[in-house]
Enzyme design. Structure first.
Site, PDB file in Angstrom:
ATOM      1  N   GLU A  67      52.426  26.472  27.249  1.00 18.35           N
ATOM      2  CA  GLU A  67      51.262  26.745  28.102  1.00 18.35           C
ATOM      3  C   GLU A  67      51.675  27.739  29.176  1.00 18.35           C
ATOM      4  O   GLU A  67      52.862  27.880  29.486  1.00 18.35           O
ATOM      5  CB  GLU A  67      50.794  25.449  28.777  1.00 18.35           C
ATOM      6  CG  GLU A  67      50.356  24.368  27.813  1.00 18.35           C
ATOM      7  CD  GLU A  67      49.180  24.806  26.956  1.00 18.35           C
ATOM      8  OE1 GLU A  67      48.107  25.069  27.507  1.00 18.35           O
ATOM      9  OE2 GLU A  67      49.342  24.898  25.730  1.00 18.35           O
ATOM     10  N   LYS A 109      45.756  16.012  24.183  1.00 19.32           N
ATOM     11  CA  LYS A 109      45.477  16.049  22.743  1.00 19.32           C
ATOM     12  C   LYS A 109      45.279  14.634  22.202  1.00 19.32           C
ATOM     13  O   LYS A 109      44.441  14.402  21.327  1.00 19.32           O
ATOM     14  CB  LYS A 109      46.622  16.740  22.001  1.00 19.32           C
ATOM     15  CG  LYS A 109      46.681  18.229  22.265  1.00 19.32           C
ATOM     16  CD  LYS A 109      47.982  18.813  21.755  1.00 19.32           C
ATOM     17  CE  LYS A 109      48.020  20.322  21.904  1.00 19.32           C
ATOM     18  NZ  LYS A 109      49.380  20.869  21.755  1.00 19.32           N
ATOM     19  N   GLY A 166      51.366  28.414  18.533  1.00 23.42           N
ATOM     20  CA  GLY A 166      51.561  29.807  18.128  1.00 23.42           C
ATOM     21  C   GLY A 166      50.230  30.468  17.826  1.00 23.42           C
ATOM     22  O   GLY A 166      49.229  29.801  17.544  1.00 23.42           O
TER      23      GLY A 166
HETATM   24  N1  HSE Z   1      51.538  24.466  24.373  1.00 26.08           N
HETATM   25  C1  HSE Z   1      50.981  23.892  23.202  1.00 26.08           C
HETATM   26  C2  HSE Z   1      52.083  23.270  22.390  1.00 26.08           C
HETATM   27  C3  HSE Z   1      50.262  24.947  22.422  1.00 26.08           C
HETATM   28  O1  HSE Z   1      53.236  23.616  22.617  1.00 26.08           O
HETATM   29  O2  HSE Z   1      51.813  22.428  21.535  1.00 26.08           O
HETATM   30  C4  HSE Z   1      49.453  24.421  21.273  1.00 26.08           C
HETATM   31  O3  HSE Z   1      48.436  23.569  21.695  1.00 26.08           O
END
Ligand code: HSE
Length: 320
Positions: free
Chosen positions: A184, A199, A297
């Site tokens: 991020e 998530k 990605g």
């Molecule tokens: N920063 C997040 C990760 C990106 O590393 O999973 C994907 O959602």
């Protein structure tokens, strides 16, 4: 949305995911989906797309009657929620990858979907390329879904893999994750577990219909894990992974958390390396299943956004 209709997209954000989507759409002509305008925050940046495609004015997209799909892939959760709300109210289908925004505004988003009768899809918001949201929505019976264990953050898994396999120290591994576009813009969100719990809140909703604010889910990140911990675990034939878990209890409630755990080498999650994510689902009669794929990605995430755009063609929407 009529099946034959051209999908005319207003795209918010042209960072890692937005630019990835722009490039993928150029290779998928049969989808009949094209980007009409892109809203960005910083107009001065050099971008590989015609300058006339860009604007800094949100309303140019939100009030354009030719645009029937808003795709929103920005990382400012408050701005994302304003955009999504207005787009739905203006009668546009919405595809979003903003996990923080979705996790924090889930009740309002569900209400907006009902009120506006517009689809809101977010496959890219959890586990990027793995079609886990659609599978949880469609395939599993809620009563039979015993448990889900998953690696849902690519950056932390990448860092742990580099510490375990290349004996890289934490900071160097994090820097590499940032350079590769996995982290991020504020990497604390990855490292301290915020991204994973956001998530997890979204996946709990699609798995069990639970609406749980991420603040109410127990979580920790990998900020306290040292290279020496990785090496000790390795000697004992264990990995350390940031595992999100949800388990149906005997009383029907679901216990959920996101915590670093030791993982044995015969556990499918031990197989998940680098920026990959993995999801192990146990359900009655189907037994154990394992989903695996790139979890971060540009192209893996944009491919999930693309799958939502394609799903609009067959009027797909989540149950709520
Ligand atoms: N920063 C997040 C990760 C990106 O590393 O999973 C994907 O959602």
């Amino acid at each position: 949305m009529e099946a034959h209709k051209q999908l005319t997209i207003g795209l918010f954000g042209f960072g890692t995911v937005g630019e990835g989507l722009y490039k993928i759409l150029q290779q998928t002509p049969s989808l009949k989906a094209s980007i009409r305008k892109v809203c960005i925050k910083h107009p001065g940046k050099k971008r590989e797309a015609p300058a006339e495609l860009f604007t800094t004015d949100r309303d140019v997209l939100l009030n354009d009657e030719n645009i029937n799909v808003i795709v929103e892939v920005i990382d400012d959760a408050n701005a994302a929620f304003e955009i999504v709300s207005k787009a739905l109210k203006n009668g546009k289908a919405v595809v979003s990858a903003s996990k923080k925004m979705i996790a924090e505004h889930l009740p309002e988003i569900l209400k907006l979907q009902q009120e506006t009768d517009q689809p809101f899809l977010c496959e890219a918001a959890a586990c990027a390329s793995i079609p886990v949201i659609r599978n949880l929505e469609e395939y599993y019976d809620n009563d039979l879904l015993h448990s889900i264990r998953a690696i849902v953050n690519g950056s932390t898994n990448f860092i742990l893999t580099k510490m375990f396999e290349d004996k890289l120290d934490f900071q160097s591994a994090l820097l590499l994750a940032q350079q590769l576009g996995f982290a991020e813009s504020n990497p604390k969100l990855d490292v301290e577990g915020y991204d994973a719990v956001n998530k997890w809140s979204i996946l709990l909703n699609h798995a069990y219909g639970i609406v749980e604010h991420p603040d109410h889910i127990l979580f920790s990140g990998i900020q306290n894990i040292q290279l020496s911990d990785a090496l000790v675990a390795r000697e004992k034939h264990l990995d350390i992974k940031l595992v999100a878990q949800a388990k149906k209890l005997n009383n029907g409630e679901v216990a959920a958390y996101v915590l670093p755990q030791f993982v044995k080498h015969d556990d499918p999650l031990s197989f998940v390396k680098n920026e990959y994510n993995g999801v192990v689902i146990e359900s009655g009669f189907a037994d154990k299943q394992f989903f695996y794929g790139k979890g971060a990605g540009s192209f893996p995430t944009a491919s999930a956004v693309l799958s939502d755009i394609a799903a609009l063609r067959y009027h797909y929407r989540y149950e709520y």
